[in-house]
Design a protein around this motif. Structure first.
Motif, mmCIF file in Angstrom:
data_model
loop_
_atom_site.group_PDB
_atom_site.id
_atom_site.type_symbol
_atom_site.label_atom_id
_atom_site.label_comp_id
_atom_site.label_asym_id
_atom_site.label_seq_id
_atom_site.Cartn_x
_atom_site.Cartn_y
_atom_site.Cartn_z
ATOM 1 N N SER A 10 46.762 7.813 6.914
ATOM 2 C CA SER A 10 45.446 7.297 6.545
ATOM 3 C C SER A 10 45.256 5.830 6.919
ATOM 4 C CB SER A 10 45.221 7.481 5.040
ATOM 5 O OG SER A 10 46.194 6.745 4.323
ATOM 6 N N ASN A 11 46.285 5.018 6.754
ATOM 7 C CA ASN A 11 46.150 3.578 6.978
ATOM 8 C C ASN A 11 47.306 3.121 7.863
ATOM 9 O OD1 ASN A 11 45.709 0.871 6.868
ATOM 10 N ND2 ASN A 11 45.618 0.741 4.664
ATOM 11 N N ASP A 33 56.489 12.742 -4.825
ATOM 12 C CA ASP A 33 57.046 13.214 -3.562
ATOM 13 C C ASP A 33 57.183 12.100 -2.541
ATOM 14 O OD1 ASP A 33 57.262 15.805 -4.467
ATOM 15 O OD2 ASP A 33 55.237 16.324 -3.812
ATOM 16 N N ARG A 34 56.242 11.164 -2.569
ATOM 17 C CA ARG A 34 56.243 10.072 -1.585
ATOM 18 C C ARG A 34 55.603 8.836 -2.196
ATOM 19 N NH1 ARG A 34 52.533 13.755 0.074
ATOM 20 N NH2 ARG A 34 53.977 14.672 1.547
ATOM 21 N N THR A 35 55.824 7.721 -1.527
ATOM 22 C CA THR A 35 55.183 6.471 -1.917
ATOM 23 C C THR A 35 54.805 5.718 -0.655
ATOM 24 O OG1 THR A 35 55.389 4.463 -3.251
ATOM 25 C CG2 THR A 35 57.353 5.180 -2.083
ATOM 26 N N GLU A 36 53.812 4.861 -0.755
ATOM 27 C CA GLU A 36 53.377 4.051 0.382
ATOM 28 C C GLU A 36 53.649 2.580 0.098
ATOM 29 O OE1 GLU A 36 49.333 4.798 1.466
ATOM 30 O OE2 GLU A 36 49.857 6.653 2.494
ATOM 31 N N VAL A 37 54.121 1.887 1.130
ATOM 32 C CA VAL A 37 54.382 0.453 1.037
ATOM 33 C C VAL A 37 53.745 -0.232 2.238
ATOM 34 C CG1 VAL A 37 56.539 0.736 -0.243
ATOM 35 C CG2 VAL A 37 56.602 0.651 2.218
ATOM 36 N N GLY A 93 48.478 0.220 8.431
ATOM 37 C CA GLY A 93 49.247 -0.916 7.937
ATOM 38 C C GLY A 93 50.223 -0.557 6.839
ATOM 39 N N LYS A 94 50.529 0.729 6.662
ATOM 40 C CA LYS A 94 51.428 1.139 5.588
ATOM 41 C C LYS A 94 52.494 2.098 6.103
ATOM 42 C CE LYS A 94 48.318 0.506 1.763
ATOM 43 N NZ LYS A 94 48.866 0.001 0.550
ATOM 44 N N LEU A 95 53.608 2.141 5.383
ATOM 45 C CA LEU A 95 54.676 3.095 5.642
ATOM 46 C C LEU A 95 54.684 4.124 4.528
ATOM 47 C CD1 LEU A 95 57.709 0.778 6.493
ATOM 48 C CD2 LEU A 95 56.436 2.199 8.076
ATOM 49 N N THR A 96 54.871 5.384 4.872
ATOM 50 C CA THR A 96 55.021 6.441 3.880
ATOM 51 C C THR A 96 56.500 6.765 3.769
ATOM 52 O OG1 THR A 96 52.863 7.363 4.389
ATOM 53 C CG2 THR A 96 54.417 8.797 3.253
#
Length: 130
Positions: free
Chosen positions: A53-54, A22-26, A56-59
């Motif tokens: 949650s963090n 459904d999603r990924t984090e970068v 420093g990341k993009l969802t």
């Protein structure tokens, strides 16, 4: 140490779409945010937002059709750190005869190939999405 963060982002999106996530984090950066916003405005992904949650990341929320087929069929990194590719506004290639998009880094920021042709701006050809 990562030498090509844009290619890493595109690979994460491609792998998540193939695995039907459904999603990924970068990891976040201004350029990755801009690329994701272009993909969202062109209809290839559903949403992009900072991770809850963090910080420093993009969802990146992926987009699928009714039969669970991904909106992204393919992604290709064109300009790499070892070989930069620059094009003039009249030489911007059409991806799959206009069915896909190219993302360019111009003097006025990142934009799709359609916007770059309309504004008569050339630049670095970052990637192609179809």
């Amino acid at each position: 140490m990562m030498t090509d963060p844009i290619a890493d982002m595109l690979t994460r999106i491609r792998n998540a779409a193939l695995a039907r996530h459904d999603r990924t984090e970068v990891p976040a950066s201004k350029m990755k945010q801009a690329v994701a916003e272009i993909l969202k405005s062109e209809g290839y992904i559903a949403d992009v937002r900072p991770s809850e949650s963090n910080s420093g990341k993009l969802t990146i929320v992926l987009k699928y059709g009714r039969d669970r087929s991904s909106a992204i069929d393919g992604v290709r990194r064109v300009s790499r750190p070892g070989r930069r590719v620059y094009v003039k506004h009249d030489r911007i290639p059409r991806v799959l005869s206009g069915l896909g998009i190219s993302i360019l880094s111009t003097s006025h920021g990142l934009m799709s190939d359609r916007d770059a042709r309309k504004n008569k701006l050339g630049g670095e050809l970052l990637c192609e999405v179809w």
